[in-house]
Design a protein around this motif. Sequence first.
Motif: not given
Length: 291
Positions: A96-100, A110-116, A167-176
Motif C-alpha cells: 500500500d505504498q502511497q495509498a491515499s 500514507i507511505d505504506g503498510i507493514l501487514p505483518e 489521523i493515518y491510523m484512524l483513516a486506514m483502520g489500523l491500531e499501530w
Amino acid sequence: MLLSPVMMCHFERQGDQMSKTLEMMNILQERQQESWPRAHLGASQLGKPCERQLWYGFRQSLQNDHSALTLRRFEDGHRSEALVAEWLSEVVPLTDQQASFRRGHWGGSIDGILPEGPLEHPGIPHIWEHKCVSDKKWDQLEKLLTKLDPTAAMLKWDRVYYSQGQIYMLAMGLEWHWMTVASAGTRKMQAVRTPLDRIFAGELEMRAERIVRAHSAPPRASTDPGAFVCRWCDFKEICHDDAKPEQHCRTCKWSRPDTDLPAFVCQLKNDHLLDVIEEIQGCDSWCRFFD
C-alpha cells in the motif's frame, strides 16, 4: 538551456557571493518548481498549531514558491523514503505504498503498510511512515527516547508528525504506527512505534472538517506577528499586514466548499459548481474572503 536576460542579470548580481555554477543551479531549481498548492487540506498538516494558517493554505492564498535549499530538502526526503522502502521490503512485507484516502475536502497519502508488522511485533499490521530530518533533529529524538516512552517522546519531539500518524491510523483502520526516522543522507536510523489514540485522532478529524467548512478565517494562533508560531509563517503578511492573497475563487467571499463534493461553489451564481479552470481564473466579481 539558454539563459534569459532576467536570469543573466540575477546571475551577475549573485555571482560574486558563491560559485556561479551553483548559483545558476539554484535559480533553475526555483524556476522549474511546481508552485500551485494542493487542492485539498493535507492530513499530514493537521497537527500544526494555527488553524488560520491551515485555512489560508486550503484556500490557496499563496503560491508555493520555495527556495532551492528547501526544494533540495524535499528531494532528500523523497530519496530517503525510496531507499528505506527498498531496504525495509527486503526484511518484512511492505504494501500500500502511497495509498491515499479522501474525506471530502481533506485527505492524505500514507507511505505504506507493514501487514505483518516489524520483526519485533510480528503479526500486527502497522502504518509505516518515514521521515528524513537534520542531524540535530535526529539527535533530539534519540535523546528523548532514552528518557520518555515513545508516545511522550513523539509528542515532545514533533507534534505534527505524531498527529499525522494518528489521523493515518484512524483513516486506514489500523491500531499501530511505525515511523522510521533517518538523519540527512539516510545515514543514522531510528524507529518509533505509537498506538492509536482514538480521542486524539477524532479531534484531528473534527479539526479538519471545521477548517474546510469555515466561511471565514479561524482565529490566529497569536495576535503578535513576532510570536514564534507566526514569525516564519508563509501567510504572515496576509494574516497580520493585510497583504492581498492570490485572486481566484477560493480567496473570494462569494465561494464556499460544496458539502458533498470536493469542489467549490459560487454563491453569486446560485451555487454553481466550479470546475478547476473556473476556480483558478476567478471573475470580475472577486471580493476578498472574510479574515
